[in-house]
Motif scaffolding. Structure first.
Motif, PDB file in Angstrom:
ATOM      1  N   VAL A   1       1.464  -8.920  -8.292  1.00 12.70           N
ATOM      2  CA  VAL A   1       1.536  -9.782  -7.105  1.00 12.70           C
ATOM      3  C   VAL A   1       0.179  -9.833  -6.399  1.00 12.70           C
ATOM      4  CG1 VAL A   1       2.549 -10.007  -4.806  1.00 12.70           C
ATOM      5  CG2 VAL A   1       4.004  -9.448  -6.765  1.00 12.70           C
ATOM      6  N   VAL A   2      -0.433  -8.669  -6.191  1.00 10.74           N
ATOM      7  CA  VAL A   2      -1.725  -8.619  -5.504  1.00 10.74           C
ATOM      8  C   VAL A   2      -2.790  -9.352  -6.302  1.00 10.74           C
ATOM      9  CG1 VAL A   2      -3.563  -7.085  -4.722  1.00 10.74           C
ATOM     10  CG2 VAL A   2      -1.197  -6.477  -4.294  1.00 10.74           C
ATOM     11  N   THR A   3      -2.804  -9.166  -7.607  1.00 11.65           N
ATOM     12  CA  THR A   3      -3.816  -9.810  -8.457  1.00 11.65           C
ATOM     13  C   THR A   3      -3.663 -11.320  -8.451  1.00 11.65           C
ATOM     14  OG1 THR A   3      -3.900  -7.850  -9.881  1.00 11.65           O
ATOM     15  CG2 THR A   3      -4.764  -9.907 -10.782  1.00 11.65           C
ATOM     16  N   ILE A   4      -2.436 -11.808  -8.540  1.00 10.68           N
ATOM     17  CA  ILE A   4      -2.201 -13.256  -8.546  1.00 10.68           C
ATOM     18  C   ILE A   4      -2.612 -13.879  -7.213  1.00 10.68           C
ATOM     19  CG2 ILE A   4      -0.405 -15.032  -8.619  1.00 10.68           C
ATOM     20  CD1 ILE A   4       1.059 -13.281 -10.665  1.00 10.68           C
ATOM     21  N   VAL A   5      -2.227 -13.231  -6.114  1.00  9.82           N
ATOM     22  CA  VAL A   5      -2.611 -13.734  -4.782  1.00  9.82           C
ATOM     23  C   VAL A   5      -4.128 -13.777  -4.642  1.00  9.82           C
ATOM     24  CG1 VAL A   5      -2.577 -13.222  -2.312  1.00  9.82           C
ATOM     25  CG2 VAL A   5      -0.478 -13.025  -3.655  1.00  9.82           C
ATOM     26  N   ALA A   6      -4.796 -12.699  -5.061  1.00  8.60           N
ATOM     27  CA  ALA A   6      -6.251 -12.634  -4.938  1.00  8.60           C
ATOM     28  C   ALA A   6      -6.927 -13.685  -5.813  1.00  8.60           C
ATOM     29  CB  ALA A   6      -6.742 -11.240  -5.321  1.00  8.60           C
TER      30      ALA A   6
ATOM     31  N   LYS B   1      -5.652  -6.078  12.951  1.00  9.46           N
ATOM     32  CA  LYS B   1      -5.470  -7.072  14.010  1.00  9.46           C
ATOM     33  C   LYS B   1      -4.610  -8.244  13.538  1.00  9.46           C
ATOM     34  CE  LYS B   1      -9.658  -6.146  16.688  1.00  9.46           C
ATOM     35  NZ  LYS B   1     -10.935  -6.711  17.218  1.00  9.46           N
ATOM     36  N   LEU B   2      -4.702  -8.574  12.256  1.00 10.67           N
ATOM     37  CA  LEU B   2      -3.911  -9.681  11.704  1.00 10.67           C
ATOM     38  C   LEU B   2      -2.526  -9.237  11.259  1.00 10.67           C
ATOM     39  CD1 LEU B   2      -6.672 -11.423   9.534  1.00 10.67           C
ATOM     40  CD2 LEU B   2      -5.785 -12.168  11.762  1.00 10.67           C
ATOM     41  N   HIS B   3      -2.210  -7.965  11.478  1.00 11.93           N
ATOM     42  CA  HIS B   3      -0.927  -7.391  11.066  1.00 11.93           C
ATOM     43  C   HIS B   3      -0.696  -7.529   9.554  1.00 11.93           C
ATOM     44  CE1 HIS B   3       0.145  -6.992  15.311  1.00 11.93           C
ATOM     45  NE2 HIS B   3      -0.201  -8.258  15.487  1.00 11.93           N
ATOM     46  N   LEU B   4      -1.769  -7.387   8.796  1.00 12.78           N
ATOM     47  CA  LEU B   4      -1.695  -7.454   7.342  1.00 12.78           C
ATOM     48  C   LEU B   4      -2.026  -6.117   6.691  1.00 12.78           C
ATOM     49  CD1 LEU B   4      -3.404 -10.915   6.688  1.00 12.78           C
ATOM     50  CD2 LEU B   4      -0.974 -10.359   6.475  1.00 12.78           C
ATOM     51  N   LEU B   5      -2.129  -5.083   7.509  1.00 12.35           N
ATOM     52  CA  LEU B   5      -2.379  -3.755   6.965  1.00 12.35           C
ATOM     53  C   LEU B   5      -1.087  -3.230   6.330  1.00 12.35           C
ATOM     54  CD1 LEU B   5      -4.910  -1.936   6.903  1.00 12.35           C
ATOM     55  CD2 LEU B   5      -3.956  -0.713   8.860  1.00 12.35           C
ATOM     56  N   ASP B   6      -1.228  -2.492   5.237  1.00 14.47           N
ATOM     57  CA  ASP B   6      -0.083  -1.998   4.469  1.00 14.47           C
ATOM     58  C   ASP B   6       0.791  -3.164   4.021  1.00 14.47           C
ATOM     59  OD1 ASP B   6       1.480  -0.073   3.233  1.00 14.47           O
ATOM     60  OD2 ASP B   6       2.720   0.276   5.002  1.00 14.47           O
ATOM     61  N   ASN B   7       0.120  -4.211   3.511  1.00 17.09           N
ATOM     62  CA  ASN B   7       0.792  -5.432   3.083  1.00 17.09           C
ATOM     63  C   ASN B   7       0.141  -5.900   1.789  1.00 17.09           C
ATOM     64  OD1 ASN B   7       1.046  -8.522   3.006  1.00 17.09           O
ATOM     65  ND2 ASN B   7       2.557  -7.938   4.548  1.00 17.09           N
ATOM     66  N   LEU B   8       0.951  -6.259   0.803  1.00 18.95           N
ATOM     67  CA  LEU B   8       0.405  -6.673  -0.496  1.00 18.95           C
ATOM     68  C   LEU B   8      -0.401  -7.966  -0.373  1.00 18.95           C
ATOM     69  CD1 LEU B   8       3.407  -5.912  -2.892  1.00 18.95           C
ATOM     70  CD2 LEU B   8       1.370  -4.536  -2.465  1.00 18.95           C
ATOM     71  N   ALA B   9       0.062  -8.894   0.466  1.00 18.46           N
ATOM     72  CA  ALA B   9      -0.695 -10.135   0.669  1.00 18.46           C
ATOM     73  C   ALA B   9      -2.026  -9.847   1.341  1.00 18.46           C
ATOM     74  CB  ALA B   9       0.124 -11.115   1.507  1.00 18.46           C
ATOM     75  N   GLY B  10      -2.026  -8.945   2.318  1.00 15.89           N
ATOM     76  CA  GLY B  10      -3.278  -8.571   2.963  1.00 15.89           C
ATOM     77  C   GLY B  10      -4.247  -7.913   2.010  1.00 15.89           C
ATOM     78  N   LEU B  11      -3.733  -7.076   1.106  1.00 16.12           N
ATOM     79  CA  LEU B  11      -4.597  -6.451   0.099  1.00 16.12           C
ATOM     80  C   LEU B  11      -5.179  -7.503  -0.837  1.00 16.12           C
ATOM     81  CD1 LEU B  11      -5.706  -3.825  -1.109  1.00 16.12           C
ATOM     82  CD2 LEU B  11      -3.616  -3.695  -2.507  1.00 16.12           C
ATOM     83  N   GLY B  12      -4.361  -8.500  -1.198  1.00 18.59           N
ATOM     84  CA  GLY B  12      -4.865  -9.578  -2.041  1.00 18.59           C
ATOM     85  C   GLY B  12      -5.950 -10.387  -1.350  1.00 18.59           C
ATOM     86  N   ILE B  13      -5.794 -10.630  -0.053  1.00 20.10           N
ATOM     87  CA  ILE B  13      -6.821 -11.344   0.719  1.00 20.10           C
ATOM     88  C   ILE B  13      -8.114 -10.535   0.757  1.00 20.10           C
ATOM     89  CG2 ILE B  13      -7.427 -12.188   3.015  1.00 20.10           C
ATOM     90  CD1 ILE B  13      -4.451 -12.843   3.416  1.00 20.10           C
ATOM     91  N   ALA B  14      -8.000  -9.220   0.928  1.00 16.71           N
ATOM     92  CA  ALA B  14      -9.191  -8.367   0.941  1.00 16.71           C
ATOM     93  C   ALA B  14      -9.903  -8.387  -0.407  1.00 16.71           C
ATOM     94  CB  ALA B  14      -8.792  -6.935   1.311  1.00 16.71           C
ATOM     95  N   TYR B  15      -9.135  -8.339  -1.493  1.00 20.46           N
ATOM     96  CA  TYR B  15      -9.732  -8.439  -2.823  1.00 20.46           C
ATOM     97  C   TYR B  15     -10.493  -9.754  -2.970  1.00 20.46           C
ATOM     98  CZ  TYR B  15      -7.015  -4.475  -4.678  1.00 20.46           C
ATOM     99  OH  TYR B  15      -6.493  -3.232  -4.932  1.00 20.46           O
ATOM    100  N   ALA B  16      -9.843 -10.851  -2.576  1.00 15.75           N
ATOM    101  CA  ALA B  16     -10.452 -12.171  -2.724  1.00 15.75           C
ATOM    102  C   ALA B  16     -11.725 -12.292  -1.893  1.00 15.75           C
ATOM    103  CB  ALA B  16      -9.452 -13.250  -2.315  1.00 15.75           C
ATOM    104  N   ALA B  17     -11.695 -11.793  -0.660  1.00 11.98           N
ATOM    105  CA  ALA B  17     -12.865 -11.880   0.205  1.00 11.98           C
ATOM    106  C   ALA B  17     -14.058 -11.144  -0.379  1.00 11.98           C
ATOM    107  CB  ALA B  17     -12.528 -11.325   1.591  1.00 11.98           C
ATOM    108  N   HIS B  18     -13.795 -10.006  -0.983  1.00 12.09           N
ATOM    109  CA  HIS B  18     -14.899  -9.229  -1.550  1.00 12.09           C
ATOM    110  C   HIS B  18     -15.450  -9.868  -2.824  1.00 12.09           C
ATOM    111  CE1 HIS B  18     -16.880  -5.820  -3.621  1.00 12.09           C
ATOM    112  NE2 HIS B  18     -17.219  -5.485  -2.395  1.00 12.09           N
ATOM    113  N   ALA B  19     -14.621 -10.615  -3.561  1.00  9.21           N
ATOM    114  CA  ALA B  19     -15.054 -11.194  -4.832  1.00  9.21           C
ATOM    115  C   ALA B  19     -15.626 -12.604  -4.698  1.00  9.21           C
ATOM    116  CB  ALA B  19     -13.878 -11.219  -5.819  1.00  9.21           C
ATOM    117  N   ILE B  20     -15.474 -13.228  -3.541  1.00  7.42           N
ATOM    118  CA  ILE B  20     -15.929 -14.616  -3.374  1.00  7.42           C
ATOM    119  C   ILE B  20     -17.427 -14.783  -3.627  1.00  7.42           C
ATOM    120  CG2 ILE B  20     -16.371 -16.331  -1.563  1.00  7.42           C
ATOM    121  CD1 ILE B  20     -13.500 -15.977  -0.652  1.00  7.42           C
ATOM    122  N   PRO B  21     -18.325 -13.940  -3.100  1.00  7.62           N
ATOM    123  CA  PRO B  21     -19.761 -14.150  -3.367  1.00  7.62           C
ATOM    124  C   PRO B  21     -20.107 -14.144  -4.851  1.00  7.62           C
ATOM    125  CG  PRO B  21     -19.466 -12.608  -1.558  1.00  7.62           C
ATOM    126  CD  PRO B  21     -18.110 -12.831  -2.141  1.00  7.62           C
ATOM    127  N   PHE B  22     -19.577 -13.169  -5.595  1.00  9.01           N
ATOM    128  CA  PHE B  22     -19.856 -13.108  -7.031  1.00  9.01           C
ATOM    129  C   PHE B  22     -19.267 -14.312  -7.750  1.00  9.01           C
ATOM    130  CE2 PHE B  22     -18.365 -11.788 -11.295  1.00  9.01           C
ATOM    131  CZ  PHE B  22     -19.603 -11.590 -11.894  1.00  9.01           C
TER     132      PHE B  22
END
Length: 282
Positions: free
Chosen positions: A79-84, A135-156
């Motif tokens: 789920v996290v990988t697909i979202v990211a 602050k976005l209430h996405l901590l301890d959330n699979l969707a929030g983890l996917g967003i964090a993955y995506a944000a870190h990978a966007i530059p590359f």
């Protein structure tokens, strides 16, 4: 008259082949060892960790999916990988198209900012991302983890995709505009099919990064039922300590490796052709 000796191609390439064979052994042996160890009992592992199993003990995989909840962790990672992947690829593809095709104020500065983000270590982004997700209430959330993955990978991802989009002639876009196609239509109907090799290449790279990621999952996920596969395996070994069920643990490790290996085996030609077409050109 002196006759020139023709060099034997096999002998001239022998050092290179020897190095490649040695490298293949170094890479493949740990994988093979992990796979056949996953069919051994814990006693067999302690008696002789390098020996082949006396018989294939398939109960290790049953224990991994029932007692160690590897199946549940597998679903979480999927789920996290697909979202990211969906977030990262869609945003990066549109951004790479805008950077390579349009000139606007600060476009050069924006591109250099994306390039500089490649050298930003992941450890430095943990605290800001933690506070932002909280602050976005996405901590301890699979969707929030996917967003964090995506944000870190966007530059590359943008860096790699710009190399592909630059190689696509602008004449195709001009012809589509004459036919009345909008910029969004050109992006989806013209550019996307022609950049398929680049999209496949970056998808594989990002999939491997997201699937095997551990630091962000450890920092942002606290609930046991929301752990990813890598995080679940680490906690499993930590909880069991010296009573670790090594067979089930190696079965879990094989479960982590299989999706990446299968995906890479299926799309190997596309990845190779994609890199050769300019995917690594800035």
């Amino acid at each position: 008259m002196k006759t020139e000796r023709k060099s034997d191609p096999f002998l001239s390439l022998l050092p290179t082949r020897m190095i490649l064979m040695l490298y293949s052994i170094v890479v493949l042996y740990p994988l093979i060892w992990t796979m056949y160890t996953s069919f051994k009992t814990t006693n067999e592992f302690y008696d002789s960790p390098w020996a082949l199993p006396k018989q294939f003990y398939f109960e290790n995989y049953v224990k991994a999916f029932t007692e160690a909840q590897i199946g549940h962790y597998f679903i979480n990672s999927a789920v996290v990988t697909i979202v990211a992947l969906l977030i990262c690829n869609s945003i990066s593809f549109a951004a790479a198209y805008a950077i390579t095709r349009f000139r606007f104020p600060f476009s050069g500065f924006l591109r250099r900012m994306f390039m500089s983000a490649l050298f930003f270590p992941i450890a430095f982004s943990i605290v800001p991302l933690f506070m932002l997700l909280n602050k976005l209430h996405l901590l301890d959330n699979l969707a929030g983890l996917g967003i964090a993955y995506a944000a870190h990978a966007i530059p590359f991802t943008i860096y790699l995709l710009t190399g592909f989009l630059v190689t696509i002639p602008k004449e195709y876009e001009e012809a589509a505009m004459i036919d009345g196609c909008s910029h969004f239509g050109i992006l989806l109907r013209v550019i996307a099919p022609m950049a398929k090799a680049g999209v496949v290449t970056i998808t594989i790279f990002n999939f491997m990064a997201f699937w095997n990621e551990y630091i962000m999952a450890l920092s942002f996920i606290s609930t046991e039922s929301k752990r990813t596969l890598t995080l679940g395996l680490a906690y499993l070994m930590e909880v069991q300590r010296y009573a670790t069920d090594w067979g089930a643990l190696f079965a879990g490790l094989v479960t982590v490796m299989i999706p990446t290996m299968v995906l890479y085996a299926i799309l190997q030609r596309q990845i190779t052709s994609g890199i050769s077409l300019g995917g690594l050109k800035g």
